[in-house]
Design a protein around this motif. Structure first.
Motif, short mmCIF file in Angstrom:
data_model
loop_
_atom_site.label_atom_id
_atom_site.label_comp_id
_atom_site.label_asym_id
_atom_site.label_seq_id
_atom_site.Cartn_x
_atom_site.Cartn_y
_atom_site.Cartn_z
N ASN A 287 -18.60 11.21 8.69
CA ASN A 287 -19.92 10.73 8.33
C ASN A 287 -20.14 10.87 6.82
O ASN A 287 -20.45 11.96 6.32
CB ASN A 287 -20.99 11.50 9.10
N GLY A 289 -22.52 9.69 4.94
CA GLY A 289 -23.90 10.02 4.59
C GLY A 289 -24.17 11.51 4.68
O GLY A 289 -24.86 12.07 3.83
N THR A 296 -28.92 9.90 -1.93
CA THR A 296 -27.78 9.00 -1.89
C THR A 296 -28.21 7.71 -1.23
O THR A 296 -28.56 7.70 -0.04
CB THR A 296 -26.61 9.61 -1.10
N VAL A 297 -28.23 6.61 -1.98
CA VAL A 297 -28.70 5.31 -1.55
C VAL A 297 -30.22 5.32 -1.35
O VAL A 297 -30.94 4.49 -1.89
CB VAL A 297 -27.98 4.81 -0.28
N THR A 298 -30.72 6.28 -0.56
CA THR A 298 -32.17 6.45 -0.41
C THR A 298 -32.55 7.87 -0.81
O THR A 298 -31.70 8.74 -0.98
CB THR A 298 -32.62 6.20 1.05
N LEU A 302 -28.95 9.17 4.20
CA LEU A 302 -28.75 8.44 5.44
C LEU A 302 -27.52 8.97 6.17
O LEU A 302 -26.72 9.73 5.60
CB LEU A 302 -28.54 6.94 5.15
N SER A 303 -27.37 8.54 7.41
CA SER A 303 -26.19 8.87 8.20
C SER A 303 -25.25 7.66 8.22
O SER A 303 -25.69 6.52 8.12
CB SER A 303 -26.60 9.24 9.63
N ARG A 305 -21.66 5.27 7.30
CA ARG A 305 -20.89 4.73 6.17
C ARG A 305 -21.83 4.11 5.16
O ARG A 305 -21.94 2.89 5.03
CB ARG A 305 -19.89 3.70 6.69
N VAL A 306 -22.51 4.95 4.42
CA VAL A 306 -23.57 4.48 3.54
C VAL A 306 -23.02 3.88 2.25
O VAL A 306 -23.73 3.16 1.54
CB VAL A 306 -24.54 5.63 3.20
N THR A 307 -21.76 4.18 1.92
CA THR A 307 -21.17 3.69 0.69
C THR A 307 -19.65 3.73 0.83
O THR A 307 -19.12 4.06 1.89
CB THR A 307 -21.63 4.55 -0.51
N THR A 414 -18.34 11.66 -1.60
CA THR A 414 -17.54 10.57 -1.03
C THR A 414 -16.05 10.84 -0.93
O THR A 414 -15.35 10.14 -0.21
CB THR A 414 -17.72 9.28 -1.85
#
Length: 472
Positions: A287, A289, A296-298, A302-303, A305-307, A414
Protein backbone atom coordinates in the motif's frame (compact mmCIF):
# COMPACT_ATOMS: atom_id res chain seq x y z
CA UNK A 1 4.19 22.39 -0.93
CA UNK A 2 2.03 25.39 -1.66
CA UNK A 3 2.39 27.93 -4.43
CA UNK A 4 1.93 31.63 -4.91
CA UNK A 5 3.76 32.90 -7.99
CA UNK A 6 6.70 30.70 -7.15
CA UNK A 7 7.02 27.34 -5.37
CA UNK A 8 7.57 27.43 -1.64
CA UNK A 9 8.94 24.32 0.02
CA UNK A 10 7.83 24.08 3.63
CA UNK A 11 9.47 22.04 6.35
CA UNK A 12 8.47 21.46 9.93
CA UNK A 13 10.98 23.24 12.11
CA UNK A 14 10.01 22.59 15.70
CA UNK A 15 8.02 19.35 15.67
CA UNK A 16 11.23 17.33 15.80
CA UNK A 17 11.80 18.54 19.36
CA UNK A 18 9.60 16.01 21.20
CA UNK A 19 12.16 14.89 23.75
CA UNK A 20 13.90 16.89 26.42
CA UNK A 21 17.30 15.65 25.25
CA UNK A 22 16.93 18.01 22.30
CA UNK A 23 16.41 20.77 24.83
CA UNK A 24 19.77 19.95 26.36
CA UNK A 25 21.30 19.96 22.90
CA UNK A 26 20.11 23.53 22.44
CA UNK A 27 21.17 24.60 25.91
CA UNK A 28 24.40 26.07 24.61
CA UNK A 29 23.80 27.08 21.02
CA UNK A 30 27.46 27.83 20.30
CA UNK A 31 28.48 24.40 21.61
CA UNK A 32 25.91 22.46 19.59
CA UNK A 33 25.79 24.36 16.31
CA UNK A 34 26.49 21.18 14.37
CA UNK A 35 23.43 19.42 15.79
CA UNK A 36 21.16 22.34 14.96
CA UNK A 37 22.78 22.72 11.56
CA UNK A 38 21.87 19.15 10.64
CA UNK A 39 18.26 19.87 11.53
CA UNK A 40 18.13 23.03 9.44
CA UNK A 41 20.12 21.86 6.41
CA UNK A 42 16.83 21.85 4.50
CA UNK A 43 17.26 25.59 4.01
CA UNK A 44 20.52 25.52 2.08
CA UNK A 45 19.41 22.33 0.33
CA UNK A 46 16.41 24.17 -1.09
CA UNK A 47 17.65 27.72 -1.47
CA UNK A 48 21.36 27.12 -2.02
CA UNK A 49 24.33 28.02 0.17
CA UNK A 50 24.65 31.78 0.76
CA UNK A 51 28.09 33.35 0.27
CA UNK A 52 30.26 33.99 3.31
CA UNK A 53 29.57 37.72 3.35
CA UNK A 54 25.81 37.47 2.83
CA UNK A 55 24.20 39.87 5.34
CA UNK A 56 22.66 37.98 8.23
CA UNK A 57 18.89 37.83 8.27
CA UNK A 58 18.37 38.77 4.64
CA UNK A 59 16.66 36.30 2.29
CA UNK A 60 18.76 34.37 -0.21
CA UNK A 61 18.11 32.28 -3.31
CA UNK A 62 20.98 30.98 -5.41
CA UNK A 63 19.24 30.59 -8.75
CA UNK A 64 16.21 29.48 -10.76
CA UNK A 65 16.81 25.83 -9.97
CA UNK A 66 16.41 26.59 -6.28
CA UNK A 67 13.20 27.21 -4.34
CA UNK A 68 12.21 29.39 -1.43
CA UNK A 69 12.16 27.66 1.97
CA UNK A 70 9.72 28.34 4.79
CA UNK A 71 10.69 27.56 8.38
CA UNK A 72 7.64 26.60 10.38
CA UNK A 73 5.89 26.79 12.78
CA UNK A 74 7.24 29.70 14.81
CA UNK A 75 7.55 29.01 17.69
CA UNK A 76 7.18 26.20 20.24
CA UNK A 77 4.89 24.04 18.12
CA UNK A 78 6.93 20.98 19.06
CA UNK A 79 6.48 21.57 22.78
CA UNK A 80 2.73 21.80 23.21
CA UNK A 81 1.23 20.34 26.37
CA UNK A 82 0.85 16.56 25.88
CA UNK A 83 1.86 17.02 22.24
CA UNK A 84 -1.60 18.17 21.21
CA UNK A 85 -1.77 19.60 17.69
CA UNK A 86 -2.42 23.36 17.71
CA UNK A 87 -2.07 23.16 21.48
CA UNK A 88 -0.46 25.31 24.15
CA UNK A 89 3.26 25.42 24.89
CA UNK A 90 3.66 26.16 28.57
CA UNK A 91 7.15 27.47 29.28
CA UNK A 92 9.21 30.44 30.35
CA UNK A 93 10.63 32.68 27.66
CA UNK A 94 14.09 31.40 28.55
CA UNK A 95 13.06 27.80 27.84
CA UNK A 96 11.23 28.81 24.67
CA UNK A 97 14.37 30.52 23.43
CA UNK A 98 16.74 27.75 24.56
CA UNK A 99 14.76 24.79 23.25
CA UNK A 100 12.55 25.93 20.40
CA UNK A 101 14.04 29.11 18.99
CA UNK A 102 17.60 27.92 18.44
CA UNK A 103 16.98 26.25 15.05
CA UNK A 104 15.47 29.46 13.70
CA UNK A 105 18.73 31.27 14.39
CA UNK A 106 20.45 28.90 12.01
CA UNK A 107 17.67 29.16 9.43
CA UNK A 108 17.98 32.93 9.49
CA UNK A 109 21.76 32.74 9.14
CA UNK A 110 21.26 30.61 6.02
CA UNK A 111 19.01 33.26 4.47
CA UNK A 112 15.64 31.53 4.89
CA UNK A 113 13.13 33.61 2.96
CA UNK A 114 9.94 33.00 4.91
CA UNK A 115 8.82 31.95 8.37
CA UNK A 116 5.33 30.64 9.13
CA UNK A 117 3.56 31.42 12.37
CA UNK A 118 2.23 28.51 14.40
CA UNK A 119 -1.42 27.67 15.01
CA UNK A 120 -0.38 26.89 18.57
CA UNK A 121 -0.21 29.15 21.61
CA UNK A 122 2.51 30.13 24.05
CA UNK A 123 1.23 30.28 27.61
CA UNK A 124 -2.28 30.76 26.25
CA UNK A 125 -1.35 33.47 23.71
CA UNK A 126 -2.02 32.61 20.07
CA UNK A 127 1.17 32.88 18.02
CA UNK A 128 -0.69 34.45 15.10
CA UNK A 129 -1.41 37.47 17.30
CA UNK A 130 1.78 37.59 19.38
CA UNK A 131 3.51 40.89 18.60
CA UNK A 132 6.28 40.18 21.09
CA UNK A 133 7.39 36.94 19.43
CA UNK A 134 6.69 37.78 15.78
CA UNK A 135 7.96 41.34 15.72
CA UNK A 136 10.05 42.11 18.80
CA UNK A 137 11.85 38.75 18.83
CA UNK A 138 11.80 37.28 15.31
CA UNK A 139 12.12 40.48 13.32
CA UNK A 140 13.89 42.85 15.70
CA UNK A 141 16.00 40.68 18.00
CA UNK A 142 16.82 37.84 15.59
CA UNK A 143 17.05 40.18 12.60
CA UNK A 144 14.81 38.27 10.21
CA UNK A 145 14.34 40.34 7.03
CA UNK A 146 12.15 37.97 5.02
CA UNK A 147 8.40 37.84 5.44
CA UNK A 148 6.18 36.13 8.01
CA UNK A 149 3.29 34.16 6.58
CA UNK A 150 0.19 32.92 8.37
CA UNK A 151 -0.86 29.30 8.34
CA UNK A 152 -3.92 28.13 6.38
CA UNK A 153 -6.85 30.13 7.80
CA UNK A 154 -4.58 30.71 10.79
CA UNK A 155 -5.98 34.14 11.56
CA UNK A 156 -9.53 32.74 11.79
CA UNK A 157 -8.59 31.01 15.04
CA UNK A 158 -8.00 34.29 16.84
CA UNK A 159 -11.65 34.52 17.90
CA UNK A 160 -14.45 32.20 18.99
CA UNK A 161 -16.24 30.92 17.09
CA UNK A 162 -13.53 30.88 14.46
CA UNK A 163 -13.69 33.82 12.09
CA UNK A 164 -16.80 35.27 13.75
CA UNK A 165 -15.15 38.68 14.20
CA UNK A 166 -13.05 38.56 11.05
CA UNK A 167 -12.09 42.21 11.16
CA UNK A 168 -10.59 41.70 14.61
CA UNK A 169 -8.73 38.60 13.40
CA UNK A 170 -7.14 40.53 10.52
CA UNK A 171 -6.19 43.47 12.71
CA UNK A 172 -4.68 41.30 15.45
CA UNK A 173 -2.61 39.19 13.05
CA UNK A 174 -1.30 41.97 10.81
CA UNK A 175 -0.56 44.22 13.77
CA UNK A 176 1.35 41.39 15.44
CA UNK A 177 3.65 41.06 12.43
CA UNK A 178 2.04 38.73 9.90
CA UNK A 179 3.12 40.04 6.47
CA UNK A 180 1.29 37.65 4.13
CA UNK A 181 -2.04 36.06 5.07
CA UNK A 182 -3.03 32.67 3.71
CA UNK A 183 -6.72 33.06 2.87
CA UNK A 184 -7.83 30.05 0.81
CA UNK A 185 -11.56 30.79 0.54
CA UNK A 186 -12.80 33.97 2.23
CA UNK A 187 -10.59 36.36 0.27
CA UNK A 188 -13.36 38.81 -0.76
CA UNK A 189 -14.33 39.34 2.87
CA UNK A 190 -10.66 39.61 3.78
CA UNK A 191 -10.00 42.33 1.20
CA UNK A 192 -13.08 44.29 2.26
CA UNK A 193 -12.22 44.21 5.97
CA UNK A 194 -8.52 44.75 5.41
CA UNK A 195 -9.18 47.82 3.28
CA UNK A 196 -11.46 49.25 5.98
CA UNK A 197 -8.82 48.68 8.67
CA UNK A 198 -6.19 50.54 6.64
CA UNK A 199 -8.49 53.39 5.61
CA UNK A 200 -9.62 53.84 9.23
CA UNK A 201 -5.95 53.80 10.28
CA UNK A 202 -6.53 50.95 12.71
CA UNK A 203 -3.68 49.29 10.84
CA UNK A 204 -1.11 52.05 10.18
CA UNK A 205 0.44 52.47 6.73
CA UNK A 206 3.86 51.97 8.29
CA UNK A 207 2.86 48.35 9.07
CA UNK A 208 1.66 47.89 5.47
CA UNK A 209 4.86 49.40 4.10
CA UNK A 210 6.94 47.04 6.23
CA UNK A 211 5.01 44.00 5.02
CA UNK A 212 5.22 45.07 1.37
CA UNK A 213 8.94 45.77 1.67
CA UNK A 214 9.54 42.30 3.09
CA UNK A 215 7.43 40.53 0.46
CA UNK A 216 9.05 42.48 -2.39
CA UNK A 217 12.50 41.77 -0.97
CA UNK A 218 11.85 38.04 -1.25
CA UNK A 219 10.33 38.37 -4.73
CA UNK A 220 13.33 40.37 -5.96
CA UNK A 221 15.72 37.80 -4.48
CA UNK A 222 13.73 35.03 -6.19
CA UNK A 223 13.77 36.84 -9.55
CA UNK A 224 10.01 36.67 -9.86
CA UNK A 225 9.73 39.87 -11.87
CA UNK A 226 12.24 38.65 -14.44
CA UNK A 227 10.93 35.06 -14.42
CA UNK A 228 7.38 34.96 -13.03
CA UNK A 229 6.80 31.29 -13.92
CA UNK A 230 8.66 28.14 -13.01
CA UNK A 231 11.02 26.56 -15.51
CA UNK A 232 8.91 23.86 -17.18
CA UNK A 233 12.00 22.24 -18.68
CA UNK A 234 12.80 20.90 -15.21
CA UNK A 235 9.60 18.84 -15.01
CA UNK A 236 11.25 15.68 -16.29
CA UNK A 237 13.75 15.73 -13.43
CA UNK A 238 10.99 15.42 -10.80
CA UNK A 239 10.89 11.79 -9.73
CA UNK A 240 13.82 10.90 -11.97
CA UNK A 241 16.10 7.92 -11.33
CA UNK A 242 18.58 10.03 -9.36
CA UNK A 243 15.81 11.37 -7.11
CA UNK A 244 14.45 7.88 -6.46
CA UNK A 245 17.90 6.52 -5.66
CA UNK A 246 18.38 9.30 -3.12
CA UNK A 247 14.95 8.58 -1.61
CA UNK A 248 15.82 4.88 -1.42
CA UNK A 249 19.03 5.73 0.41
CA UNK A 250 17.06 7.87 2.86
CA UNK A 251 14.71 4.96 3.52
CA UNK A 252 17.40 2.44 4.36
CA UNK A 253 19.28 4.93 6.55
CA UNK A 254 16.15 5.85 8.52
CA UNK A 255 14.91 2.34 9.37
CA UNK A 256 15.46 1.48 13.03
CA UNK A 257 16.12 -2.13 14.04
CA UNK A 258 14.50 -2.63 17.45
CA UNK A 259 14.69 -6.41 17.86
CA UNK A 260 16.71 -9.10 16.10
CA UNK A 261 16.07 -12.61 17.34
CA UNK A 262 14.34 -14.15 20.31
CA UNK A 263 17.72 -15.42 21.45
CA UNK A 264 20.83 -13.25 21.23
CA UNK A 265 22.78 -16.23 19.90
CA UNK A 266 20.54 -16.51 16.85
CA UNK A 267 19.90 -13.19 15.09
CA UNK A 268 16.94 -13.27 12.70
CA UNK A 269 18.34 -10.69 10.28
CA UNK A 270 19.67 -10.49 7.65
CA UNK A 271 17.13 -12.64 5.85
CA UNK A 272 18.19 -15.52 3.61
CA UNK A 273 17.49 -15.04 -0.08
CA UNK A 274 17.87 -18.75 -0.74
CA UNK A 275 14.65 -19.92 0.93
CA UNK A 276 11.78 -21.53 -0.94
CA UNK A 277 8.70 -19.66 0.29
CA UNK A 278 8.09 -16.32 2.03
CA UNK A 279 4.78 -15.03 3.35
CA UNK A 280 4.19 -11.28 3.15
CA UNK A 281 1.21 -10.10 5.19
CA UNK A 282 -0.38 -7.02 6.72
CA UNK A 283 -2.23 -3.89 5.64
CA UNK A 284 0.96 -1.95 4.92
CA UNK A 285 2.85 -4.50 2.85
CA UNK A 286 1.36 -3.52 -0.50
CA UNK A 287 0.00 0.00 0.00
CA UNK A 288 1.91 3.04 -1.28
CA UNK A 289 -0.53 5.47 0.31
CA UNK A 290 0.07 3.94 3.72
CA UNK A 291 3.84 4.06 3.20
CA UNK A 292 3.68 7.76 2.36
CA UNK A 293 1.26 8.94 5.05
CA UNK A 294 -0.45 12.34 5.14
CA UNK A 295 0.32 15.30 2.90
CA UNK A 296 0.66 12.99 -0.09
CA UNK A 297 -1.54 13.86 -3.09
CA UNK A 298 -4.17 15.06 -0.59
CA UNK A 299 -3.91 16.74 2.80
CA UNK A 300 -4.79 13.68 4.88
CA UNK A 301 -3.30 11.12 2.51
CA UNK A 302 -4.91 8.17 0.78
CA UNK A 303 -4.81 4.39 0.61
CA UNK A 304 -3.62 2.39 -2.38
CA UNK A 305 -1.48 3.11 -5.44
CA UNK A 306 -1.68 6.86 -5.05
CA UNK A 307 1.47 7.58 -7.06
CA UNK A 308 4.41 5.94 -8.79
CA UNK A 309 6.54 3.86 -6.45
CA UNK A 310 7.55 0.52 -5.01
CA UNK A 311 5.67 -1.09 -2.15
CA UNK A 312 7.38 -3.22 0.47
CA UNK A 313 5.84 -6.31 -1.17
CA UNK A 314 7.11 -5.24 -4.61
CA UNK A 315 10.58 -4.80 -3.16
CA UNK A 316 10.55 -8.19 -1.42
CA UNK A 317 9.61 -9.92 -4.66
CA UNK A 318 12.44 -8.18 -6.49
CA UNK A 319 15.01 -8.84 -3.75
CA UNK A 320 14.11 -12.48 -3.09
CA UNK A 321 14.84 -13.60 -6.63
CA UNK A 322 13.22 -15.92 -9.14
CA UNK A 323 13.81 -19.12 -7.17
CA UNK A 324 11.86 -17.96 -4.11
CA UNK A 325 8.07 -17.97 -4.02
CA UNK A 326 6.69 -14.84 -2.37
CA UNK A 327 3.01 -15.05 -1.40
CA UNK A 328 1.09 -11.98 -0.29
CA UNK A 329 -2.02 -12.25 1.87
CA UNK A 330 -3.13 -9.07 3.61
CA UNK A 331 -5.13 -10.91 6.30
CA UNK A 332 -4.05 -14.57 6.14
CA UNK A 333 -6.59 -17.07 7.45
CA UNK A 334 -5.73 -19.68 10.06
CA UNK A 335 -6.34 -22.39 7.46
CA UNK A 336 -3.88 -20.81 5.07
CA UNK A 337 -1.26 -20.42 7.79
CA UNK A 338 -1.64 -24.06 8.80
CA UNK A 339 -1.70 -25.38 5.25
CA UNK A 340 1.29 -23.60 3.70
CA UNK A 341 4.90 -24.34 4.53
CA UNK A 342 6.66 -20.96 4.81
CA UNK A 343 10.30 -20.43 5.71
CA UNK A 344 9.50 -17.09 7.35
CA UNK A 345 6.99 -14.23 7.22
CA UNK A 346 7.29 -10.48 6.84
CA UNK A 347 4.35 -8.65 8.40
CA UNK A 348 3.93 -4.94 7.65
CA UNK A 349 1.31 -3.13 9.74
CA UNK A 350 0.79 0.38 11.06
CA UNK A 351 -1.26 3.55 10.90
CA UNK A 352 -3.52 4.85 8.16
CA UNK A 353 -2.48 8.28 6.81
CA UNK A 354 -3.39 11.38 8.80
CA UNK A 355 -2.50 15.04 9.08
CA UNK A 356 -2.72 17.52 11.92
CA UNK A 357 -5.70 17.11 14.27
CA UNK A 358 -6.90 13.92 12.59
CA UNK A 359 -3.78 12.28 13.97
CA UNK A 360 -4.43 13.20 17.61
CA UNK A 361 -4.73 9.90 19.43
CA UNK A 362 -4.64 9.14 23.14
CA UNK A 363 -4.58 5.35 22.70
CA UNK A 364 -1.74 4.85 20.20
CA UNK A 365 -2.33 1.16 19.67
CA UNK A 366 -1.61 -0.53 16.33
CA UNK A 367 -4.78 0.14 14.31
CA UNK A 368 -6.38 -1.78 11.45
CA UNK A 369 -6.27 -5.05 13.40
CA UNK A 370 -2.48 -4.95 13.24
CA UNK A 371 -1.74 -6.68 16.54
CA UNK A 372 -4.04 -9.59 15.70
CA UNK A 373 -2.41 -10.09 12.31
CA UNK A 374 1.05 -10.11 13.90
CA UNK A 375 -0.10 -12.56 16.57
CA UNK A 376 -1.80 -14.94 14.13
CA UNK A 377 1.17 -15.10 11.76
CA UNK A 378 3.90 -15.19 14.41
CA UNK A 379 2.17 -18.05 16.22
CA UNK A 380 2.69 -20.23 13.14
CA UNK A 381 5.72 -18.83 11.31
CA UNK A 382 8.98 -17.13 12.32
CA UNK A 383 8.16 -13.48 11.69
CA UNK A 384 9.75 -10.13 11.03
CA UNK A 385 7.41 -7.21 11.81
CA UNK A 386 7.74 -3.88 10.02
CA UNK A 387 5.85 -1.09 11.77
CA UNK A 388 4.88 1.78 9.45
CA UNK A 389 3.78 4.80 11.48
CA UNK A 390 4.34 8.46 12.09
CA UNK A 391 5.28 7.91 15.75
CA UNK A 392 5.86 5.20 18.36
CA UNK A 393 2.87 2.95 19.00
CA UNK A 394 2.07 0.71 21.96
CA UNK A 395 3.87 -2.65 21.74
CA UNK A 396 2.52 -4.99 24.38
CA UNK A 397 5.06 -7.43 25.94
CA UNK A 398 3.07 -10.48 24.80
CA UNK A 399 3.16 -9.22 21.23
CA UNK A 400 6.86 -8.37 21.30
CA UNK A 401 7.63 -11.85 22.60
CA UNK A 402 6.01 -13.41 19.54
CA UNK A 403 8.08 -11.40 17.04
CA UNK A 404 11.43 -12.69 15.88
CA UNK A 405 12.48 -9.23 14.68
CA UNK A 406 11.03 -5.73 14.68
CA UNK A 407 11.77 -2.71 12.51
CA UNK A 408 10.39 0.81 12.90
CA UNK A 409 10.03 2.05 9.34
CA UNK A 410 8.15 5.24 10.24
CA UNK A 411 6.88 6.52 6.84
CA UNK A 412 9.29 5.25 4.18
CA UNK A 413 7.51 6.83 1.22
CA UNK A 414 7.55 5.54 -2.34
CA UNK A 415 10.84 3.66 -2.40
CA UNK A 416 10.14 0.33 -0.71
CA UNK A 417 13.41 -1.10 -2.01
CA UNK A 418 15.17 0.89 0.69
CA UNK A 419 13.54 -1.52 3.16
CA UNK A 420 14.80 -4.68 1.45
CA UNK A 421 18.28 -3.15 1.13
CA UNK A 422 18.75 -3.81 4.84
CA UNK A 423 16.46 -6.82 5.26
CA UNK A 424 18.63 -9.03 3.10
CA UNK A 425 21.95 -7.63 4.31
CA UNK A 426 23.04 -5.54 1.33
CA UNK A 427 23.38 -2.61 3.73
CA UNK A 428 23.67 -2.34 7.50
CA UNK A 429 21.04 -0.62 9.64
CA UNK A 430 21.95 2.96 10.55
CA UNK A 431 18.74 4.42 11.97
CA UNK A 432 18.44 5.59 15.57
CA UNK A 433 15.23 6.50 17.39
CA UNK A 434 14.66 10.29 17.24
CA UNK A 435 12.20 10.00 20.14
CA UNK A 436 11.73 7.78 23.17
CA UNK A 437 9.59 4.67 22.57
CA UNK A 438 7.28 4.41 25.56
CA UNK A 439 5.95 1.23 27.18
CA UNK A 440 2.42 2.57 27.64
CA UNK A 441 0.58 5.82 27.04
CA UNK A 442 0.36 6.24 30.82
CA UNK A 443 4.05 7.21 30.71
CA UNK A 444 3.44 10.17 28.40
CA UNK A 445 4.90 12.71 28.34
CA UNK A 446 8.19 10.83 28.68
CA UNK A 447 11.54 12.57 28.46
CA UNK A 448 15.09 11.27 28.49
CA UNK A 449 16.90 12.33 31.63
CA UNK A 450 13.92 12.11 33.95
CA UNK A 451 14.53 10.17 37.16
CA UNK A 452 11.54 7.97 36.32
CA UNK A 453 12.73 7.31 32.76
CA UNK A 454 11.78 3.72 31.95
CA UNK A 455 11.24 3.39 28.21
CA UNK A 456 10.66 0.37 26.05
CA UNK A 457 13.42 1.69 23.77
CA UNK A 458 15.38 4.80 24.79
CA UNK A 459 15.98 7.90 22.73
CA UNK A 460 18.78 7.20 20.25
CA UNK A 461 18.35 3.40 20.33
CA UNK A 462 19.02 1.39 17.18
CA UNK A 463 20.59 -2.03 16.63
CA UNK A 464 22.90 -3.41 13.98
CA UNK A 465 22.25 -6.86 12.52
CA UNK A 466 25.14 -8.32 14.50
CA UNK A 467 24.23 -6.40 17.67
CA UNK A 468 23.20 -8.48 20.71
CA UNK A 469 21.75 -5.60 22.71
CA UNK A 470 18.20 -5.41 23.96
CA UNK A 471 16.94 -8.80 22.94
CA UNK A 472 13.32 -8.96 24.11
Amino acid sequence: MHCHAHPFIIFEQSRVCRDSRWGRCYEGYSEDTEIVRKMTSFVSGLQGEPPTRHPNGYPFLEGRKNVIACAKHFVGDGGTHKGINEGNTISSYEDLERIHMAPYLDCISQGVCTVMASYSSWNGRKLHADHFLLTEVLKDKLGFKGFVISDWEGIDELCEPQGADYRFCISAAVSAGIDMVMVPFNYEKYLEDFTHLVESKEIPLSRIDDAIERILRVKFVAGLFEHPYTDRSLLDTVGCKLHRELAREAVRKSLVLLKNGKDSRFPFLPLNRGVQKILVAGTHADNLGYQCGGWTVTRHGLSGRVTIGTTIYDAIKDAAGDNTQVIYEEMPSSDMLAREDFDFAIVAVGEAPYAECTGDNSILNIPLNGANVISAVADKIPSLVILVSGRPLVLEPWLLDKMDALIAAFLPGTEGSGVTDVLFGDYEFEGLLPVTWFKSVDQLPINAGQSSYDPLFPLGFGMKTNDKRHVI
